[in-house]
Design a protein around this motif. Structure first.
Motif, PDB file in Angstrom:
ATOM      1  N   GLY A 441       0.810  -1.207   0.000  1.00  0.00           N
ATOM      2  CA  GLY A 441       0.000   0.000   0.000  1.00  0.00           C
ATOM      3  C   GLY A 441       0.847   1.262   0.000  1.00  0.00           C
ATOM      4  N   ASP A 442       2.181   1.095  -0.006  1.00  0.00           N
ATOM      5  CA  ASP A 442       3.130   2.215  -0.012  1.00  0.00           C
ATOM      6  C   ASP A 442       3.530   2.522  -1.444  1.00  0.00           C
ATOM      7  OD1 ASP A 442       5.232   3.987   0.223  1.00  0.00           O
ATOM      8  OD2 ASP A 442       6.243   2.876   1.834  1.00  0.00           O
ATOM      9  N   ARG A 443       3.308   3.763  -1.898  1.00  0.00           N
ATOM     10  CA  ARG A 443       3.610   4.131  -3.275  1.00  0.00           C
ATOM     11  C   ARG A 443       5.114   4.191  -3.552  1.00  0.00           C
ATOM     12  NH1 ARG A 443      -1.563   5.229  -2.991  1.00  0.00           N
ATOM     13  NH2 ARG A 443      -2.788   5.660  -4.891  1.00  0.00           N
ATOM     14  N   ASN A 444       5.924   4.128  -2.528  1.00  0.00           N
ATOM     15  CA  ASN A 444       7.369   4.033  -2.735  1.00  0.00           C
ATOM     16  C   ASN A 444       7.799   2.582  -2.990  1.00  0.00           C
ATOM     17  OD1 ASN A 444       7.968   6.828  -2.290  1.00  0.00           O
ATOM     18  ND2 ASN A 444       7.585   6.469  -0.103  1.00  0.00           N
ATOM     19  N   VAL A 445       6.910   1.624  -2.642  1.00  0.00           N
ATOM     20  CA  VAL A 445       7.204   0.202  -2.843  1.00  0.00           C
ATOM     21  C   VAL A 445       6.557  -0.319  -4.115  1.00  0.00           C
ATOM     22  CG1 VAL A 445       6.863  -2.122  -1.901  1.00  0.00           C
ATOM     23  CG2 VAL A 445       7.504  -0.224  -0.376  1.00  0.00           C
ATOM     24  N   ALA A 446       5.269  -0.059  -4.261  1.00  0.00           N
ATOM     25  CA  ALA A 446       4.516  -0.546  -5.413  1.00  0.00           C
ATOM     26  C   ALA A 446       4.501   0.535  -6.493  1.00  0.00           C
ATOM     27  CB  ALA A 446       3.100  -0.913  -5.008  1.00  0.00           C
ATOM     28  N   LEU A 447       5.342   0.365  -7.519  1.00  0.00           N
ATOM     29  CA  LEU A 447       5.462   1.302  -8.626  1.00  0.00           C
ATOM     30  C   LEU A 447       4.814   0.721  -9.874  1.00  0.00           C
ATOM     31  CD1 LEU A 447       9.230   2.219  -8.137  1.00  0.00           C
ATOM     32  CD2 LEU A 447       7.251   3.552  -7.359  1.00  0.00           C
ATOM     33  N   LEU A 448       4.278   1.592 -10.720  1.00  0.00           N
ATOM     34  CA  LEU A 448       3.756   1.151 -12.006  1.00  0.00           C
ATOM     35  C   LEU A 448       4.925   0.738 -12.880  1.00  0.00           C
ATOM     36  CD1 LEU A 448       1.047   3.911 -12.654  1.00  0.00           C
ATOM     37  CD2 LEU A 448       0.673   1.561 -11.878  1.00  0.00           C
ATOM     38  N   THR A 449       4.974  -0.558 -13.232  1.00  0.00           N
ATOM     39  CA  THR A 449       6.139  -1.069 -13.952  1.00  0.00           C
ATOM     40  C   THR A 449       5.828  -2.456 -14.492  1.00  0.00           C
ATOM     41  OG1 THR A 449       8.517  -1.472 -13.777  1.00  0.00           O
ATOM     42  CG2 THR A 449       7.158  -2.131 -11.900  1.00  0.00           C
ATOM     43  N   ASP A 450       6.761  -2.991 -15.284  1.00  0.00           N
ATOM     44  CA  ASP A 450       6.688  -4.374 -15.736  1.00  0.00           C
ATOM     45  C   ASP A 450       7.324  -5.230 -14.644  1.00  0.00           C
ATOM     46  OD1 ASP A 450       6.751  -6.806 -16.962  1.00  0.00           O
ATOM     47  OD2 ASP A 450       8.002  -6.198 -18.643  1.00  0.00           O
ATOM     48  N   VAL A 451       6.482  -5.806 -13.775  1.00  0.00           N
ATOM     49  CA  VAL A 451       6.984  -6.488 -12.582  1.00  0.00           C
ATOM     50  C   VAL A 451       7.637  -7.818 -12.926  1.00  0.00           C
ATOM     51  CG1 VAL A 451       6.357  -7.438 -10.329  1.00  0.00           C
ATOM     52  CG2 VAL A 451       5.195  -5.379 -11.181  1.00  0.00           C
ATOM     53  N   ASN A 452       7.000  -8.605 -13.797  1.00  0.00           N
ATOM     54  CA  ASN A 452       7.438  -9.986 -14.001  1.00  0.00           C
ATOM     55  C   ASN A 452       7.955 -10.287 -15.409  1.00  0.00           C
ATOM     56  OD1 ASN A 452       4.868 -10.845 -11.787  1.00  0.00           O
ATOM     57  ND2 ASN A 452       7.000 -11.385 -11.430  1.00  0.00           N
ATOM     58  N   GLY A 453       8.024  -9.284 -16.261  1.00  0.00           N
ATOM     59  CA  GLY A 453       8.505  -9.546 -17.616  1.00  0.00           C
ATOM     60  C   GLY A 453       7.534 -10.342 -18.463  1.00  0.00           C
ATOM     61  N   TRP A 454       6.222 -10.131 -18.244  1.00  0.00           N
ATOM     62  CA  TRP A 454       5.212 -10.915 -18.950  1.00  0.00           C
ATOM     63  C   TRP A 454       5.180 -10.611 -20.448  1.00  0.00           C
ATOM     64  CZ3 TRP A 454       0.973  -9.925 -14.725  1.00  0.00           C
ATOM     65  CH2 TRP A 454       1.224 -10.777 -13.634  1.00  0.00           C
ATOM     66  N   GLY A 455       5.667  -9.484 -20.868  1.00  0.00           N
ATOM     67  CA  GLY A 455       5.655  -9.157 -22.290  1.00  0.00           C
ATOM     68  C   GLY A 455       6.799  -9.775 -23.068  1.00  0.00           C
ATOM     69  N   GLY A 456       7.741 -10.419 -22.378  1.00  0.00           N
ATOM     70  CA  GLY A 456       8.863 -11.061 -23.057  1.00  0.00           C
ATOM     71  C   GLY A 456      10.219 -10.580 -22.592  1.00  0.00           C
ATOM     72  N   GLY A 457      10.276  -9.600 -21.677  1.00  0.00           N
ATOM     73  CA  GLY A 457      11.563  -9.145 -21.184  1.00  0.00           C
ATOM     74  C   GLY A 457      11.791  -7.669 -21.375  1.00  0.00           C
ATOM     75  N   VAL A 458      13.027  -7.245 -21.114  1.00  0.00           N
ATOM     76  CA  VAL A 458      13.352  -5.823 -21.114  1.00  0.00           C
ATOM     77  C   VAL A 458      13.156  -5.177 -22.478  1.00  0.00           C
ATOM     78  CG1 VAL A 458      15.806  -6.228 -21.578  1.00  0.00           C
ATOM     79  CG2 VAL A 458      15.085  -4.144 -20.360  1.00  0.00           C
ATOM     80  N   ASN A 459      13.290  -5.942 -23.561  1.00  0.00           N
ATOM     81  CA  ASN A 459      13.115  -5.390 -24.898  1.00  0.00           C
ATOM     82  C   ASN A 459      11.655  -5.354 -25.349  1.00  0.00           C
ATOM     83  OD1 ASN A 459      15.924  -5.003 -25.303  1.00  0.00           O
ATOM     84  ND2 ASN A 459      16.152  -7.187 -25.801  1.00  0.00           N
TER      85      ASN A 459
END
Length: 942
Positions: A441-459
């Protein structure tokens, strides 16, 4: 057109019974008004009915009994086997929704919406909703979903005068279903004896007994009048509904995943992962109905009716998910168990896992729909001939959106948190207590991002997903019919008709990855706002925000174009021509009088579908440039002959034996007929293989031979007892099954093939698509009792009971491949929608203006239909349930408040949850708690 006339006559009967408010007049009005109909008494009985209708010493019946007696009159005088509900008063069905009212009838039940908990899909005699024919004022309608029939929530209960369910068809019933045919009827103004004006208001509380309540408001207004010496009639109806749903807590066990992990040199059973959501919904709907009738004389009548419904709804999901013991993505390492407590069965009842990468989900599904239906019906009598025409048009459009966002630690986070749990016994996933080392519930911990690489990775980062589908459906219909009185032995009337339906349905849309704007694939952004939500039943705090509007300021869109996405877009064009001939029966067999009909339909279908086809030999990515596609089309033409017979034998003392024989059909859902296909590689398991799926533009309907027998004993129009048996032998049915298919023409040099197992390096795999199968049987029985208890004792005056039970058996099992929500061990699944046992009980008291009702409906486990995260319909096992509803009201009979009634209603009083499972009903994989719904309101009629 003949069916339209029959339907108008039946509605006329119901409304007249309602307004006259007498049990005798109700039944007699049916017989008088429907003297020329194929399911009612012949013209010789009309004078007697008219005389009875005018009797001055009749008893006034109101409220619950008014609706019951009008429906009993219809059932009693029918030659077909039917069920009916009628409005207790203008704009007032027995329940707050059409679906809830229908679900109380014998052999009928409903599946609750997964998101709202309200009755939605209707199953009749153990068959799925798609087996029903659904009509509005006797006509087929466009729909906003993949199914053929419109969703019932498009039709506000306040605008309905009655609902008829035909369990046995006749030849003039166009648009029939294999299970039954449901006909919703609006009001017809010339069926009323005077001007009627009614207004109502309901205040609603939803989610009572949950963590957060919701609220709603319903408004309705109805106006019926007659002009020019009753040659012109006008009926107007308007409704408005708005609801903010309460919080619904969900918990998903990931299919009951409980892997074994290493702990101190031994294998122990533990929890694999979970998803927990708190859902809130919003909806609103405006509805309007207009009917204009012109009847200058007894030989001519013309009716124009219009129905409009528009609404929007949204579902906000705020939740937490993540693998505990294993991995859920490329950035998610396996957890390591510590501090565990192991029981004698080798189950880790408590413990802590490191490397926990929780994913906070803020998803929102929204939709706006609009439905319009217009019909023009004309009847003309020339000597012994009756000529009828009917023109109709309906259109439905739905614009939807689905936003999915993920928040948590970025993919390159150096230090991950942990998760601890207690109270696990190996199967009670819903009862386990969880705690996390990080505060999500802390916005410093939970950031909007690609958490698990579900799209295929960093690229190819994927910090969320968006889909924007649109459905357009149009139906144009024309019907012409004629009937003529004859004297051909037992045939006393003949009917001929031709109906033409032209329907086109198109599904299109865009979708793709949401990418956080930044320098690389690990980019992150702070969650907007300051709201903190709760992760379902876990009670864990999580950040919360509304993702709508985030595309642009936070995210950019990487449009996704590949075979699976393109396969969702399709169009289906269907032209159906139905010709029929039918004769009305009236005779005597061995001293037993009978009525009925015998006839046949000839149905010709011309269907054509288009869809996208991807040639994987040239598909190297997920964009239009890297994965080109082409539009393909295919279709077929076929004909069916559907004979039918209905006979009602009158045994005396108000006893009837009814017999129905027919060949019936139900057409496939239109998305199953799409021409598009897609495939990929299934790499999970020990035997990887190429697999694909798609539609079947050559798909033909379900076909069955049906036998129905019913015994009915009536007590005037006050009550009845019935026992019915039915048997359906399926000639063809539709199922999904994988068949061997060589994908060689669609495989490029870069396409990965299976690396191990029997299909190593092979282009031969399995293609799963809807297909026509053969054979199978469905049988069952129904019992129903509906009586006022003053028939038993005068001390029980005012009390009444309605009880029914159905028991259905099926010898059909379908291949279970292609359904992601089912764990298939034997490769077979039961028939969708089949609950073996369904029971309904309603107890009521009505006297001196007071009304009280207690109702319960119960159904056993069944295979239900739900929409998955990709907007595809999937099947899931749903645990049996019992729902209890309460209602109380008071109507002022005298004084300046005469015409006013006050109402309080409670739905789902026992707070029954919606529960899903895979194979073991004791291991719940998805549970939703909706809470109670309260309605407080007032009606005023003048």
């Amino acid at each position: 057109m003949e069916q339209k006339s029959r339907q108008q006559q039946q509605v006329s009967s119901l409304n007249r019974a309602v307004l006259k408010m007498t049990p005798i007049a109700a039944g007699c009005a049916v017989m008088f008004a429907l003297s020329s109909g194929n399911v009612y008494a012949q013209q010789a009985e009309a004078p007697k009915a008219a005389a009875q209708e005018q009797a001055p010493d009749t008893v006034v019946v109101t409220g619950i009994r008014r609706g019951i007696e009008a429906a009993i009159s219809l059932k009693k005088n029918s030659t077909s086997i039917v069920e009916a509900i009628s409005a207790e008063d203008i704009g007032k069905l027995p329940d707050s929704s059409v679906a809830e009212s229908i679900s109380r009838l014998p052999g009928v039940t409903s599946q609750r919406s997964r998101s709202s908990g309200k009755s939605a899909d209707i199953s009749i005699r153990g068959l799925a909703p798609s087996f029903n024919g659904s009509l509005l004022n006797g006509r087929e309608q466009a729909s906003t979903g993949n199914a053929r029939a419109p969703e019932f929530d498009l039709f506000p209960a306040e605008l309905m005068g009655s609902v008829l369910i035909y369990k046995t068809p006749d030849a003039s019933l166009v648009g029939q279903g294999l299970a039954a045919t449901i006909d919703l009827n609006t009001l017809k103004p010339l069926d009323f004896g005077k001007q009627v004006i009614s207004a109502a208001y309901r205040k609603q509380r939803t989610g009572v007994k949950t963590s957060s309540e919701g609220s709603g408001d319903r408004y309705s207004f109805s106006y019926v009048d007659q002009f020019a010496d009753r040659t012109i009639g006008l009926a107007l109806g308007f409704t408005k509904f708005k609801e903010d749903g309460g919080a619904q807590q969900r918990f998903n066990t990931w299919g009951g995943w409980s892997p074994e992990v290493d702990y101190q040199g031994k294998k122990v059973k533990t929890i694999g992962g979970f998803g927990a959501d708190t859902e809130t919904s919003k909806s609103d709907r405006d509805g309007a109905s207009v009917t204009l009738q012109f009847k200058p004389n007894k030989d001519f009548k013309s009716t124009v009716d219009m129905f409009y419904s528009a609404g929007s709804n949204s579902l906000k999901k705020t939740g937490l998910e993540g693998a505990i013991a294993g991995s859920a993505g490329g950035y998610d390492p396996d957890g390591v168990l510590s501090n565990a407590t192991i029981d004698s069965n080798g189950v880790a009842t408590a413990g802590t896992f490191s490397n926990y990468k929780g994913v906070v989900r803020n998803h929102k599904e929204s939709a706006k729909d609009k439905f319009t239906s217009i019909g023009w019906n004309t009847e003309l009598k020339l000597d012994d001939w009756k000529l009828k025409t009917d023109l109709s048009y309906s259109k439905a459009k739905k614009d939807a959106s689905r936003y999915e966002t993920t928040a948590g630690q970025p993919g390159n986070a150096a230090s991950l948190g942990s998760i601890s749990y207690t109270g696990f016994n190996g199967g009670n996933f819903n009862d386990v207590k969880y705690t996390t080392s990080l505060n999500y519930g802390d916005r410093n911990v939970a950031l909007l991002t690609d958490v698990n690489g579900w799209g295929g990775g960093v690229n190819s980062p994927q910090a969320g997903y968006v889909a924007l589908p649109t459905v357009n459906d149009k139906v144009n219909s024309f019907r012409i019919a004629a009937s003529h009185e004859v004297s051909w032995g037992p045939i006393v009337n003949t009917h001929f008709g031709l109906n033409y339906n032209d329907r086109e349905k198109i599904r299109a849309g865009q979708e793709g990855r949401l990418v956080v704007k930044g320098a690389n694939g690990y980019a992150s952004a702070t969650v907007p706002g300051s709201a903190v939500g709760t992760a379902g039943t876990t009670g864990l705090p999580i950040v919360s925000f509304d993702p709508e509007g985030s595309l642009g300021p936070i995210y950019s869109l990487a449009q996704w174009v590949d075979a699976s996405v393109l396969a969702k877009d399709w169009s289906v064009r269907e032209k159906v021509t139905t010709a029929y001939a039918m004769g009305d029966l009236d005779g005597d067999l061995g001293g037993v009088p009978y009525r009925g009909n015998v006839g046949v339909q000839f149905v010709n279908t011309d269907q054509f579908s288009t869809g996208a086809q991807v040639d994987l030999a040239f598909c190297t990515g997920i964009t239009a440039a890297t994965c080109p596609s082409k539009v393909v089309g295919a279709g077929t033409t076929y004909s069916n002959i559907l004979p039918s017979t209905n006979v009602s034998f009158e045994l005396g003392n108000e006893q009837f034996i009814r017999l129905g024989l027919a060949k019936v059909l139900s057409r496939a859902n239109m998305d199953d007929m799409r021409a598009s296909q897609q495939f990929g590689v299934t790499t999970q398991g020990n035997n990887p293989i190429l697999t694909g799926s798609g539609g079947n533009p050559n798909l033909k309907p379900f076909l069955a031979k049906a036998l129905d027998v019913s015994y009915e004993k009536y007590f005037g129009n006050k009550g009845y007892f019935s026992f019915a048996g039915f048997y359906k032998s399926l000639d063809t049915y539709i199922y999904r099954a994988p068949t061997t298919f060589d994908y060689k023409p669609f495989v490029s040099a870069n396409t990965p093939l299976p690396l191990t197992g029997a299909y190593k390096g092979s282009t031969v795999g399995l293609l799963t698509a809807p297909r026509n199968g053969e054979g199978g049987k469905i049988s069952g029985f129904e019992m129903s009792l509906n009586i006022p208890l003053n028939m038993v004792s005068s001390y029980l005056d005012g009390f009444g009971v309605m009880v029914n039970h159905s028991d259905t058996n099926s010898q059909i099992t379908l291949p279970g491949f292609g359904f992601s929500n089912i764990t298939v061990s034997s490769a077979n699944i039961p028939l969708p929608g089949l609950s073996k046992k369904v029971s309904n009980l309603r107890l009521y008291y009505e006297k001196d203006g007071f009304q009280f009702a207690w109702a319960a409906r119960k159904r056993s486990d069944f295979l239900g239909q739900v929409s998955d995260y990709q907007d595809n319909m999937q099947l899931t096992m749903v645990k049996g349930e019992t729902l209890v509803d309460l209602q109380a009201s008071y109507e002022f009979k005298t004084g300046y408040l005469k015409g006013l009634s006050l109402l309080i209603q409670a739905n789902n009083w026992n707070n029954t949850p919606f529960q899903e499972y895979n194979t073991d009903p004791n291991v719940i994989t998805n549970k939703v708690t909706y809470g109670r719904t309260y309605l407080f309101g007032a009606n005023y009629k003048f």
